[in-house]
Design a protein around this motif. Structure first.
Motif, PDB file in Angstrom:
ATOM      1  N   ASN A  31     -27.625  34.757   4.734  1.00 16.83           N
ATOM      2  CA  ASN A  31     -29.176  34.205   4.214  1.00 16.83           C
ATOM      3  C   ASN A  31     -29.664  35.793   3.888  1.00 16.83           C
ATOM      4  OD1 ASN A  31     -27.843  31.856   4.515  1.00 16.83           O
ATOM      5  ND2 ASN A  31     -29.332  31.400   6.369  1.00 16.83           N
ATOM      6  N   GLN A  32     -29.686  36.831   4.719  1.00 17.80           N
ATOM      7  CA  GLN A  32     -30.662  37.755   4.798  1.00 17.80           C
ATOM      8  C   GLN A  32     -29.896  38.867   3.642  1.00 17.80           C
ATOM      9  OE1 GLN A  32     -33.702  38.637   5.383  1.00 17.80           O
ATOM     10  NE2 GLN A  32     -33.435  40.649   4.490  1.00 17.80           N
ATOM     11  N   TYR A  33     -28.912  39.223   3.510  1.00 14.00           N
ATOM     12  CA  TYR A  33     -28.104  40.076   3.584  1.00 14.00           C
ATOM     13  C   TYR A  33     -27.999  39.485   1.308  1.00 14.00           C
ATOM     14  CZ  TYR A  33     -23.583  42.321   0.114  1.00 14.00           C
ATOM     15  OH  TYR A  33     -23.525  42.758  -0.669  1.00 14.00           O
ATOM     16  N   ILE A  34     -27.853  37.784   1.314  1.00 13.96           N
ATOM     17  CA  ILE A  34     -27.929  37.665   0.142  1.00 13.96           C
ATOM     18  C   ILE A  34     -29.746  37.838  -0.503  1.00 13.96           C
ATOM     19  CG2 ILE A  34     -28.581  35.552  -1.661  1.00 13.96           C
ATOM     20  CD1 ILE A  34     -25.751  35.906  -0.466  1.00 13.96           C
ATOM     21  N   LYS A  35     -30.369  38.407  -0.078  1.00 17.04           N
ATOM     22  CA  LYS A  35     -32.318  38.870  -0.890  1.00 17.04           C
ATOM     23  C   LYS A  35     -32.305  40.327  -0.094  1.00 17.04           C
ATOM     24  CE  LYS A  35     -34.225  35.094   2.270  1.00 17.04           C
ATOM     25  NZ  LYS A  35     -34.902  34.645   3.360  1.00 17.04           N
ATOM     26  N   SER A  36     -31.138  41.480   0.214  1.00 17.42           N
ATOM     27  CA  SER A  36     -32.247  42.593   0.459  1.00 17.42           C
ATOM     28  C   SER A  36     -30.477  43.287   0.100  1.00 17.42           C
ATOM     29  CB  SER A  36     -31.684  42.804   2.305  1.00 17.42           C
ATOM     30  OG  SER A  36     -31.260  42.708   3.102  1.00 17.42           O
ATOM     31  N   LYS A  37     -29.204  43.172  -0.134  1.00 16.66           N
ATOM     32  CA  LYS A  37     -28.046  43.477   0.052  1.00 16.66           C
ATOM     33  C   LYS A  37     -27.578  44.859   0.640  1.00 16.66           C
ATOM     34  CE  LYS A  37     -26.796  40.959  -4.251  1.00 16.66           C
ATOM     35  NZ  LYS A  37     -27.177  39.859  -4.134  1.00 16.66           N
ATOM     36  N   ASN A  38     -28.033  45.651   1.762  1.00 19.91           N
ATOM     37  CA  ASN A  38     -28.274  46.635   2.242  1.00 19.91           C
ATOM     38  C   ASN A  38     -27.928  46.840   3.674  1.00 19.91           C
ATOM     39  OD1 ASN A  38     -30.467  45.265   3.883  1.00 19.91           O
ATOM     40  ND2 ASN A  38     -31.920  46.700   4.115  1.00 19.91           N
ATOM     41  N   PHE A  39     -26.675  45.943   3.776  1.00 19.51           N
ATOM     42  CA  PHE A  39     -26.176  45.946   5.522  1.00 19.51           C
ATOM     43  C   PHE A  39     -24.930  45.409   5.135  1.00 19.51           C
ATOM     44  CE2 PHE A  39     -28.930  42.669   5.821  1.00 19.51           C
ATOM     45  CZ  PHE A  39     -28.409  41.065   6.537  1.00 19.51           C
ATOM     46  N   ARG A  40     -24.262  45.993   5.910  1.00 16.04           N
ATOM     47  CA  ARG A  40     -22.499  45.111   5.921  1.00 16.04           C
ATOM     48  C   ARG A  40     -22.042  44.386   7.134  1.00 16.04           C
ATOM     49  NH1 ARG A  40     -24.072  45.799   1.188  1.00 16.04           N
ATOM     50  NH2 ARG A  40     -23.724  47.308  -0.345  1.00 16.04           N
ATOM     51  N   VAL A  41     -20.908  43.508   7.163  1.00 16.28           N
ATOM     52  CA  VAL A  41     -20.057  43.172   7.834  1.00 16.28           C
ATOM     53  C   VAL A  41     -18.987  43.829   8.306  1.00 16.28           C
ATOM     54  CG1 VAL A  41     -18.410  41.086   9.296  1.00 16.28           C
ATOM     55  CG2 VAL A  41     -20.395  40.537   7.328  1.00 16.28           C
ATOM     56  N   ILE A  42     -18.927  44.957   9.013  1.00 14.84           N
ATOM     57  CA  ILE A  42     -17.423  46.024   9.352  1.00 14.84           C
ATOM     58  C   ILE A  42     -16.845  45.349  10.655  1.00 14.84           C
ATOM     59  CG2 ILE A  42     -19.411  47.655   9.018  1.00 14.84           C
ATOM     60  CD1 ILE A  42     -19.890  48.037  11.892  1.00 14.84           C
ATOM     61  N   SER A  43     -17.247  44.223  11.318  1.00 13.75           N
ATOM     62  CA  SER A  43     -15.941  43.806  12.201  1.00 13.75           C
ATOM     63  C   SER A  43     -16.556  42.183  12.978  1.00 13.75           C
ATOM     64  CB  SER A  43     -15.402  44.460  13.822  1.00 13.75           C
ATOM     65  OG  SER A  43     -14.909  44.389  14.754  1.00 13.75           O
ATOM     66  N   GLY A  44     -15.572  41.608  13.311  1.00 18.56           N
ATOM     67  CA  GLY A  44     -15.585  40.330  13.893  1.00 18.56           C
ATOM     68  C   GLY A  44     -15.702  40.877  15.843  1.00 18.56           C
ATOM     69  N   SER A  45     -16.416  39.758  16.225  1.00 15.52           N
ATOM     70  CA  SER A  45     -16.595  40.103  17.773  1.00 15.52           C
ATOM     71  C   SER A  45     -16.287  38.823  18.576  1.00 15.52           C
ATOM     72  CB  SER A  45     -17.787  40.458  18.175  1.00 15.52           C
ATOM     73  OG  SER A  45     -18.664  40.945  19.929  1.00 15.52           O
ATOM     74  N   ASN A  46     -16.681  37.761  17.885  1.00 17.65           N
ATOM     75  CA  ASN A  46     -16.376  36.201  18.568  1.00 17.65           C
ATOM     76  C   ASN A  46     -16.171  34.740  17.682  1.00 17.65           C
ATOM     77  OD1 ASN A  46     -16.419  33.922  20.573  1.00 17.65           O
ATOM     78  ND2 ASN A  46     -18.528  33.955  20.108  1.00 17.65           N
ATOM     79  N   ASN A  47     -15.165  34.408  18.204  1.00 18.11           N
ATOM     80  CA  ASN A  47     -15.272  33.353  17.150  1.00 18.11           C
ATOM     81  C   ASN A  47     -15.511  32.087  17.830  1.00 18.11           C
ATOM     82  OD1 ASN A  47     -14.704  34.807  15.276  1.00 18.11           O
ATOM     83  ND2 ASN A  47     -12.474  33.630  14.625  1.00 18.11           N
ATOM     84  N   GLY A  48     -16.223  31.122  17.834  1.00 15.50           N
ATOM     85  CA  GLY A  48     -16.322  29.652  18.326  1.00 15.50           C
ATOM     86  C   GLY A  48     -17.423  30.076  19.644  1.00 15.50           C
ATOM     87  N   GLY A  49     -17.699  28.946  20.019  1.00 19.05           N
ATOM     88  CA  GLY A  49     -17.704  28.773  21.329  1.00 19.05           C
ATOM     89  C   GLY A  49     -19.378  27.894  21.500  1.00 19.05           C
ATOM     90  N   ALA A  50     -19.752  26.580  20.206  1.00 16.56           N
ATOM     91  CA  ALA A  50     -20.728  26.424  20.503  1.00 16.56           C
ATOM     92  C   ALA A  50     -19.986  24.958  20.226  1.00 16.56           C
ATOM     93  CB  ALA A  50     -20.960  26.246  18.932  1.00 16.56           C
ATOM     94  N   VAL A  51     -20.620  23.743  21.095  1.00 15.66           N
ATOM     95  CA  VAL A  51     -20.706  22.771  21.271  1.00 15.66           C
ATOM     96  C   VAL A  51     -21.384  21.461  20.894  1.00 15.66           C
ATOM     97  CG1 VAL A  51     -18.819  22.824  23.604  1.00 15.66           C
ATOM     98  CG2 VAL A  51     -21.297  22.561  23.270  1.00 15.66           C
ATOM     99  N   LEU A  52     -21.312  20.365  20.374  1.00 10.47           N
ATOM    100  CA  LEU A  52     -22.463  18.975  20.219  1.00 10.47           C
ATOM    101  C   LEU A  52     -22.067  18.411  21.987  1.00 10.47           C
ATOM    102  CD1 LEU A  52     -24.115  17.598  18.273  1.00 10.47           C
ATOM    103  CD2 LEU A  52     -21.681  16.194  17.496  1.00 10.47           C
ATOM    104  N   VAL A  53     -23.312  17.668  22.083  1.00  5.31           N
ATOM    105  CA  VAL A  53     -24.222  17.999  23.399  1.00  5.31           C
ATOM    106  C   VAL A  53     -24.942  16.589  23.316  1.00  5.31           C
ATOM    107  CG1 VAL A  53     -24.735  18.146  25.898  1.00  5.31           C
ATOM    108  CG2 VAL A  53     -23.677  19.585  24.523  1.00  5.31           C
ATOM    109  N   ALA A  54     -24.640  15.444  22.758  1.00 11.92           N
ATOM    110  CA  ALA A  54     -25.606  14.429  23.601  1.00 11.92           C
ATOM    111  C   ALA A  54     -26.571  13.712  25.081  1.00 11.92           C
ATOM    112  CB  ALA A  54     -25.079  13.135  23.049  1.00 11.92           C
ATOM    113  N   GLY A  55     -27.646  13.196  25.171  1.00  5.29           N
ATOM    114  CA  GLY A  55     -27.671  13.094  26.119  1.00  5.29           C
ATOM    115  C   GLY A  55     -27.322  12.050  27.098  1.00  5.29           C
ATOM    116  N   LYS A  56     -27.137  12.312  28.671  1.00  7.58           N
ATOM    117  CA  LYS A  56     -26.323  10.980  29.034  1.00  7.58           C
ATOM    118  C   LYS A  56     -25.991   9.893  28.808  1.00  7.58           C
ATOM    119  CE  LYS A  56     -24.981  10.160  33.321  1.00  7.58           C
ATOM    120  NZ  LYS A  56     -25.166  10.606  35.347  1.00  7.58           N
TER     121      LYS A  56
END
Length: 348
Positions: A105-130
């Protein structure tokens, strides 16, 4: 003339001898071959276990190892990707770890930084109240779902998940309402039954489940895009830093990659090291068993899926986070600069 030649030869041999003996004073694989390497590097990172490789790289001194002892590392901790991305775009930090949602979102505005590597994929879950009565994504109609911050990678995943199940995001009970709350506040709200569900990074989901206040209804490896195999944490650097310190940026890629391998080869030791850094950044640690559970729900990798980032960017356009850009006009070809990562993989 012969005497002068002999003296010159003696002088040259002396220089060579001094050079040979001067190995101990050579700079390590630090600032590389940059003409004027940075003396201070401002590194940004989240107060979240999903940034584990960055934690290990700091705790094990891997950045220092590659940059050298003469480089001062200033670590700046962030609570969300929007603040991080703004700091990177406005030259408050040089590089660091962030989610692709707010970074794009920020890159579209400023276009002054780059992705140079990945670090982690995934790691989020959908949780519902008990006791929420929610047992599937379709049960979210008329409910309120919390995400860490607006425009976050987690919100993008939630919107994709809802779309896959034919549900809409609304401001009334005809669809699903989305609110932004920090993970710690979401945990409290779940305890007090103020919210009914959340799509949240680990280990918060596991903690809710272990406390008996929530249940995971969509595990990390079923969260879109790509069933959990999407970039959640990436390594980015400002154009200024890349231009002035490209070799140092490559060394950062190496440090990140080495940290990932360290976690895979030394999981038990990694849990404690991650907890140490978490204490330093947030002021309090976390149960090591929670860290262990969180890491089991991550795919640590330097790889970056351009297709997944483009898909998430399209969701951000639909949601109004990326303005004045149509999906068919979206061009992220310059956003990813993986040339340094390719060099590291080739052993250069």
């Amino acid at each position: 003339m012969k005497k002068k030649s002999a003296l010159l030869a003696l002088a040259l041999s002396g220089v060579l001898a001094l050079t040979a003996c001067g190995g101990k004073t050579e700079a390590p694989n630090n600032a590389g071959n940059d003409a004027a390497a940075a003396k201070t590097v401002r590194l940004g990172i989240f107060k979240n276990v999903t940034h584990a490789p960055g934690y290990i790289a700091l705790e094990q001194g891997l950045f220092q190892k590659y940059w050298g002892d003469n480089v001062k590392i200033e670590v700046q901790a962030f609570d969300n990707g929007s603040d991080f991305s703004t700091a990177l775009a406005t030259d408050q930090i040089d590089l660091g770890f962030v989610g692709p949602g707010p970074a794009t979102n920020q890159y579209i505005k400023s276009k002054n930084f780059r992705v140079i590597s990945g670090s982690n994929n995934g790691g989020a879950v959908l949780v519902a109240g008990k006791d929420s009565g929610i047992n599937s994504v379709k049960d979210l109609v008329g409910k309120t779902v919390a995400i860490p911050t607006k425009g976050s990678t987690n919100e993008i995943s939630l919107r994709l998940l809802l779309e896959q199940n034919g549900l809409k995001v609304t401001t009334d009970t005809s669809g699903v309402q989305i609110i932004a709350r920090a993970p710690a506040d979401t945990l409290i709200a779940m305890r007090q039954k103020e919210i009914e569900a959340t799509l949240i990074p680990e280990p918060w989901g596991t903690q809710m489940e272990q406390e008996g206040i929530g249940k995971v209804i969509v595990p990390w490896d079923q969260i879109p895009p790509n069933n959990g195999n999407y970039p959640l944490t990436i390594l980015v650097a400002s154009d200024k830093f890349l231009k002035e310190n490209r070799e140092m940026a490559k060394q950062a890629v190496k440090a990140n990659a080495e940290a990932i391998e360290f976690i895979k080869n030394n999981p038990d030791k990694s849990y404690e090291l991650i907890n140490n850094r978490l204490k330093e950044l947030s002021g309090k640690g976390m149960d090591v068993n929670l860290i262990k559970a969180a890491l089991s729900h991550l795919n640590l990798t330097t790889d970056v899926s351009k297709e997944a980032i483009e898909e998430m960017a399209s969701v951000s356009i639909n949601a109004g986070y990326i303005k004045d850009v149509k999906k068919e006009e979206l061009d992220l070809s310059q956003f990813l600069d993986l040339s340094l990562l390719d060099e590291v993989k080739q052993g250069k």
